[in-house]
Design a protein around this motif. Structure first.
Motif, PDB file in Angstrom:
ATOM      1  N   TYR A  36     -20.368  -1.409  16.439  1.00 57.63           N
ATOM      2  CA  TYR A  36     -21.400  -2.577  16.497  1.00 57.63           C
ATOM      3  C   TYR A  36     -20.620  -3.577  15.322  1.00 57.63           C
ATOM      4  O   TYR A  36     -20.601  -4.615  15.578  1.00 57.63           O
ATOM      5  N   GLN A  77     -26.358  -0.930  23.315  1.00 55.93           N
ATOM      6  CA  GLN A  77     -25.439  -2.298  22.889  1.00 55.93           C
ATOM      7  C   GLN A  77     -26.208  -3.626  22.972  1.00 55.93           C
ATOM      8  O   GLN A  77     -25.880  -4.310  22.116  1.00 55.93           O
ATOM      9  N   TRP A  92     -27.803  -4.671  19.670  1.00 57.80           N
ATOM     10  CA  TRP A  92     -27.124  -4.973  18.485  1.00 57.80           C
ATOM     11  C   TRP A  92     -27.461  -6.309  17.771  1.00 57.80           C
ATOM     12  O   TRP A  92     -27.439  -6.217  16.665  1.00 57.80           O
TER      13      TRP A  92
END
Length: 514
Positions: free
Chosen positions: A281, A340, A343
């Motif tokens: 990240y 994801q 994020w």
């Protein structure tokens, strides 16, 4: 150090919303044309079923339309399989009937332990399974024993749970006072579970849940179980295959747990997994204009660690009366690591925290904990998660605490100080009955295991290990970020899973999906 057990691995946790951040049809007595037409399953054969369990396998289900497009029912199972005549409990079940030519039922489990399978199908059907599976199978969701709308574990009131999950500790991080507070909080939680769960706790185990799964298979009319399990659901599926190898059909285990590793190792391996995901990240974050961190990845992670310690020492105000401490910020970080796509929410949360506002981070923590308002939770996943883990993992004591601490700090330096939590299982009123051992499940036929290379909650090596343990394990590797692999936009994974479940085409062992 008492390392916390399995951090919740729930496939559906990826659903952050922008406002907050081969069986033939002859098994069935009728062939429905749509969700509005109720049909009654003809129970499968009871050959090999113990005589005292036959009534459970032959019970008639009372299906009703629910939530417009689904059908719901309850199934009775024994509380104690050693004495099935003494007391029964109920499992809540939901189905989405096959849109095309039906091959039977596909049972699903979203993980946890403690996540609601009913909610997964009711609220997130297209997330849970792709359209080809919905065309060919009745998609079945169920709440395992102790969970959600089934006969459920109950512990704290909503207000008490708010305090348990969110109240900052008064003792300094790492101090004896903090440890005493954490132990007291764990003891109070365990005591409340014992008082309010009506004798359920000794029977909330994966072994019993696997027995329940076979009753569900039988009453749904399937001679063999077809199953798609995510995260903890892989342990449930593997346990089923071990107990009922001849009744295991096509099983897909996505985001696997290694059944042979200890509770301590589970916690430490997960910590390393979240650290790795956090590094990925941060590597992405520092390339964006919105990122509140600068420098290289190591510097950014050091600054994040400083932020977590600062927030813990001086909790931040939020949009309600609560304050955000280091533990709640860790929960927020964990929530965002599952997918994801989330994020950007973490970037917002960390930017706010650096500016002295914990509101977005608290929203992420609330999502992870299923909190929908003051003292209000959408389910009992915290309670059920604890109940299963405390029964499934043997007590290890503190024999290797120094070595565990050293490994934790070496492999997860950013989050190490915030990985520990209340030692609820150390205070659990019932001795654990689970064992940790490899599962081979001899005699099942191929079982497909999916691992994602940078999965934070169920690290990739666990999928490799489980596929190796299974007598006929077949490993699919998804190269990428986030928790679990099927339905994450990787056509290679999705096609392999659907070809296996629909056509029986076993994927190539070692298939790697970039």
């Amino acid at each position: 150090m008492k390392t916390s057990l399995l951090r919740r691995g729930v496939a559906a946790i990826a659903l952050l919303v922008t406002t907050s951040l081969t069986l033939s049809a002859c098994l069935y007595s009728q062939i429905p044309k749509g969700a509005g037409e109720i049909y009654q399953n003809v129970p499968a054969s009871t050959e090999g079923v113990p005589e005292n369990l036959v009534p459970f396998y032959t019970q008639e289900l009372d299906w009703k339309i629910c939530n417009t497009t689904f059908q719901c029912t309850t199934v009775e199972v024994p509380l104690d399989y050693a004495h099935p005549e003494e007391r029964t409990i109920e499992l809540s079940v939901i189905r989405s009937v096959a849109m095309g030519k039906r091959q039977g039922s596909l049972l699903t489990n979203p993980g946890g332990p403690g996540a609601s399978g009913v909610a997964l199908i009711r609220d997130s059907l297209s997330f849970a399974v792709g359209k080809p599976l919905r065309e060919n199978y009745d998609i079945i969701g169920f709440d395992p024993r102790g969970v959600g709308e089934s006969t459920a574990v109950s512990c704290l009131s909503g207000t008490e749970k708010d305090a348990f999950l969110y109240d900052p500790y008064t003792g300094a991080l790492g101090s004896d006072e903090r440890r005493t507070e954490m132990d007291a909080r764990g003891q109070a939680f365990a005591d409340a579970c014992a008082e309010n769960s009506d004798g359920l706790l000794p029977y909330i185990t994966t072994v019993n849940a696997a027995n329940d799964l076979d009753i569900l298979r039988g009453v749904l009319g399937d001679e063999k179980l077809n199953y798609l399990g995510y995260s903890y659901g892989t342990f449930l599926g593997a346990s089923y295959a071990q107990q009922f190898p001849q009744r295991a059909g096509r099983l897909v285990l996505d985001g696997a747990i290694d059944p042979s590793v200890s509770g301590t190792d589970v916690g430490l391996t997960q910590a390393a997994g979240f650290e790795s995901a956090l590094r990925a990240y941060m590597s992405d974050c520092i390339t964006t204009r919105e990122c509140p961190f600068t420098g290289d990845v190591d510097q950014a992670l050091t600054d994040l660690s400083t932020l977590m310690h600062t927030v813990d020492a001086s909790p931040l105000p939020t949009s309600d009366t609560r304050t955000l401490d280091g533990s709640s910020l860790m929960t927020a970080i964990s929530a965002a690591m599952y997918n994801q796509d989330n994020w950007s929410y973490l970037t917002q949360a960390l930017s706010g925290a650096l500016e002295g506002d914990g509101s977005v981070a608290m929203s992420l923590a609330d999502f992870y904990n299923g909190r929908v308002g003051p003292g209000e939770y959408e389910d009992n996943s915290t309670e059920a998660f604890t109940a299963y883990n405390c029964m499934d993992y043997p007590d290890e004591g503190d024999a290797d605490s120094a070595a565990a601490e050293e490994r934790l700090r070496a492999e997860a330096p950013t989050i190490a100080d915030f990985w520990d939590g209340p030692n609820t299982c150390g205070s659990w009123p019932v001795a654990p009955t689970g064992v940790r051992a490899p599962i081979a499940a001899e005699g099942t036929g191929p079982i497909v295991v999916i691992g994602t290379t940078n999965d934070p909650a169920t690290p990739y090596q666990w999928s490799v290990n489980l596929a190796d343990q299974l007598a006929e394990g077949v490993l699919i590797t998804r190269v990428g970020e986030g928790h679990t692999g099927y339905g994450k936009g990787n056509n290679c994974v999705d096609d392999a899973v659907e070809s296996y479940l629909i056509d029986g085409t076993t994927p190539e062992d070692g298939l790697r999906c970039e």
